[in-house]
Design an enzyme around this catalytic site. Sequence first.
Site, PDB file in Angstrom:
ATOM      1  CE  LYS A  24       8.825 -12.622 -14.080  1.00 37.17           C
ATOM      2  NZ  LYS A  24       9.667 -12.016 -15.094  1.00 37.17           N
ATOM      3  CG  ASP A  35      -7.096  -5.573   6.425  1.00 35.48           C
ATOM      4  OD1 ASP A  35      -6.687  -5.548   7.602  1.00 35.48           O
ATOM      5  OD2 ASP A  35      -7.576  -4.581   5.837  1.00 35.48           O
ATOM      6  CG  ASN A  52      -0.168  -0.148   2.499  1.00 35.42           C
ATOM      7  OD1 ASN A  52       0.617   0.717   2.850  1.00 35.42           O
ATOM      8  ND2 ASN A  52      -0.349  -1.268   3.201  1.00 35.42           N
ATOM      9  CE  LYS A  90     -10.942  -0.324  10.647  1.00 29.57           C
ATOM     10  NZ  LYS A  90     -10.377   0.485   9.609  1.00 29.57           N
ATOM     11  CG  PHE A 116      -2.898   5.658  13.294  1.00 31.11           C
ATOM     12  CD1 PHE A 116      -2.036   5.433  14.344  1.00 31.11           C
ATOM     13  CD2 PHE A 116      -2.937   6.931  12.722  1.00 31.11           C
ATOM     14  CE1 PHE A 116      -1.223   6.450  14.839  1.00 31.11           C
ATOM     15  CE2 PHE A 116      -2.133   7.952  13.188  1.00 31.11           C
ATOM     16  CZ  PHE A 116      -1.273   7.720  14.250  1.00 31.11           C
ATOM     17  CE  LYS A 130      -8.664  -3.788  14.004  1.00 26.88           C
ATOM     18  NZ  LYS A 130      -7.486  -3.912  13.153  1.00 26.88           N
TER      19      LYS A 130
END
Length: 420
Positions: A306, A296, A227, A356, A342, A360
Site C-alpha cells: 500500500k 487506455d 470506469n 476508430k 463500441f 482499428k
Amino acid sequence: MSKFQIGLGVSGGIAAYKAVEVMRLLQKSRCEVSVAMTRHATEFVQPLTFRALTDKHVIVDDYDPANPDPIAHINFSQNIDLLLVVPATANIIAKFANGVADDFLSSTYLACTAAVMIAPAMNTTMWEQPATQRNIERLKADGVHFVEPVAGELACKTVGTGKLEDVENIVKQVLALLVQSPKSKVQDREKTTLDIGHETLDLAAERLLITVGGTREAIDPVRYISNYSSGKMGYAVAEAAGARGAEVTVVAGQTTIDTAANVKVFRALSAVEMHDAVMRELPNATIFVGAAAVADYRPANSADAKIKKDGKETMTLELTKTPDILADVAKHRSNGLLVIGFAAETNDVVNYARSKMQKKGLDMVVANDITKEGAGFNTDTNIATIISKDSQIDLPLMPKRELADKILDEILKLRNSNAG
Ligand code: PMT
C-alpha cells in the site's frame, strides 16, 4: 420439407414424458423424428404416444414380430443426421461407453455414424457417481455431445444436479449442432435460419466472443483505476446472441450484473488479463464484439505494498499504454471473423466513431453518446448509431437488450453480404 432426420432414443427414467415435448418441438423446427425406446422407457410412456405423433413404428425390440424392418438397428442408424437420447439414464450411458449392445437403442448407438447427443437425467448421487462421470468422460472423448443436466428438485424429492435440461434448450443445442457440424447438410449461411417455436435461430452457425464491463488497473493492492461500465450492454449482446442460437463466450472485467444464461464466462479484470483471455479464445470465434470499456492506460508500476501518504499533498502516477485488444483482434483476423467495436463518445460522436472503425480495421462500430440521458454507462437503455462502411443507422432510446438484437441484425447483414 424436413431439414433433418433425427433418431430419438428414449431410455427409462421419469423424464421420459419430456421426450414427447422434445419430439414435438423438433417437428415444429422442420425435423423428421423416428423413435426408439428401451424396454424400461415403455414403463413411463407408451410407444403408442410416439407412434401416433410420428406416424411411424416405434422400435423397442429388433426381434419383435411386429417390427416391420428385420435389420432395424442398421437401417435406423444409417438414415439419421443425429441420434439424440432424451432422457439418458446412467444405465444407457454406461452401455454406450462400454460398447454393450444388448437392446435396440444400444445396438443402434454402436451402428451409428451420425452425430450423437445425450441429455442425461437421473438422481444426483447416480449422476455424481465416479462410474457415471467416467463413462461420460469416455463418451465425450469419443465425440459424443452432452446437454448437461441442471440443478433443481428431482422426482425423488431431493434437490441437486440431475434434472433434465429445459426442452427448448435441448432443441436449441440440437439445431445448433446440426447447423455447425462439418457434416451438416446446411451449407449456405442464409439457410441456417431455423425456427424453434416462436424463436429464430439465425445465429446458430456463429460463435461470438464478447468483452464486457470495465477493466481495473491496479495502483497498489488497495487502489485501482477503473470506469463506470456495468457490463449491461455487453451482456445484453451475449444474451441476445445466445437466444438466437449462437455459441457465446464472454470475457468479463468488472461488472455490476450477473452473467447471462447459457453463456461461458471468463473473468479478466485488467486490460492485460482481458487481452490474454481474448487472444486465447479468439481462434474459436467467428464474431468478436468489443463492448468492454478497456482502460487506455494503466499505472506503469503497480506497487506491491500500500502506498503511504507520508504527508505529501500531491501524488503523481506514471501511466503506460495498455494493449489495444480490439485493434489486435482485427489485425489477427482470419477465416471470415467479423470484428465489431463500441465507441463511447462525448462529442462529434459519429465522426470519432467512424475514425476508430477505420484506424482499428473494424467491420462495424456502435457509437454511443454517453452525455445523453439514458445512454452509455450503467443504464438499462442506450442511444446508439450503428456504423459500417456502407451504412449508418441512428437509433432512438431503447432497452440495451433491444439494441443488442438490432446490432446482431446488422452483423448478420454484413455476414450475408460478405458470403454472397
Ligand atoms: O457496460 P455498460 O454500463 O452497459 O456501458 C456500456 C458501454 C458504454 C461501456 C458500451 O456501450 C461502450 O461504449 N463500450 C466501449 C467503451 C470504450 O471504451 O470505448 P473506447 O472508445 O474507449 O474504445 C473503443 C473500442 O476499443 C471499444 O470497443 C473498446 O472495447 C476497445 N478497446 C479500447 C481500448 C483498449 N485498450 N482495448 C480495446 O479493446
